[in-house]
Design an enzyme around this catalytic site. Sequence first.
Site, PDB file in Angstrom:
ATOM      1  CB  CYS A 192      -1.303   0.049   1.725  1.00 28.13           C
ATOM      2  SG  CYS A 192      -2.126   1.418   1.175  1.00 28.13           S
TER       3      CYS A 192
ATOM      4  CB  CYS B  74      -7.364  -1.664   6.093  1.00 31.18           C
ATOM      5  SG  CYS B  74      -6.558  -1.261   3.992  1.00 31.18           S
TER       6      CYS B  74
END
Length: 378
Positions: A101, A199
């Site tokens: 990410c 997440c």
Amino acid sequence: MKVLAAMSGGVDSAVAAARAVEAGHDVVGVHLALSRMPGTLRTGSRGCCTIEDSNDAWRACDKLGIPFYVWDFSDRFKEDVVDDFISEYAAGRTPNPCMRCNEKIKFAALLEKALALGFDAVCTGHYAKVIRDADGNPELHRAADWAKDQSYVLGVLTHQQLEHCMFPLAETPSKAEVRAEAEARGLTVANKPDSHDICFIPDGDTRGWLAERIDMTPGQILDHEGNELGEHSGAHAFTVGQRRGLKLGRPAADGKPRFVLEIRPKDNKVIVGPEDLLTVDELRGIRISWAGVPIDEVESGAEFDCMVQVRAHGDPVNARAHLEAVPGEPSTLVARLPEGMRGVAPGQTMVIYQGTRVLGQATIDSARSTVWDPAKVG
């Protein structure tokens, strides 16, 4: 400077943006929408990409008096992070989605768009430092608070990206001070719990999540000598170093627990053995990048002393490393560990340090041990 503040909705990014404003920069806040179907509320203290987080980011920007935008990066996130996570597990590796990410989204797609819009830097709430060397080149270093240091997950940043990074929390001695500052500034996120885990798997059940996306086929569980001990429901659900969930039904001869030593997705086998066989003494890494200007030994191929860290909150260990180049093929970063390291899995990221400085990173392709030879297990 014109600064784009990446607002996650947490206390760290809010205080980082506040400090950038206070320093006199022209700051604009942006929250990244990474999920195609974000949850309304966070599950406990997990996650970081929900509607609630977006609202918290907006409230922080409103309090600071800066513009706020939401940018939809959900397609890029799915392709570069979520799909990569699935494919890595399907190949028997253990990926770090936070590294991907940072590499692909927060400091590639985001920074690329920020620069195209005329911003000079991207500001985040990461705990890490950018220090300039004698020639003005940026170097990535650990934060003042080693307990909160996040330089590991930023090890994928390149020289060009570091030129445009701003980490206002670099010298902050503790998270408690950040929370106190947020409260003093009237930021509603002052006591918001930290996000953790993955997440896009907010309930924390990675195994169950993967089972819905990877074809799980039963296969053999073998010990380190090649003896069949039982059957698993799918090799992709295991990771090196795992102890629980083996369901072997009978203890080892010495009565000690067994751990996953290796995963073989091609023949769908899981190899287990005693804890002492988890120690490896050589790591070989691919997909190498350098955080700033590489040191001279990288260019020459000479060995150099360093420290290697393979987990965000893991302890670094001493190493001797060198870049192994083969004509016509990508280079390999080889790190030999005199003291060994326990439970390292292919797919993890090794970040190498000299002192507090991050030199670079590589994805672990193989982890070798002089104690146990996997090739002897059929």
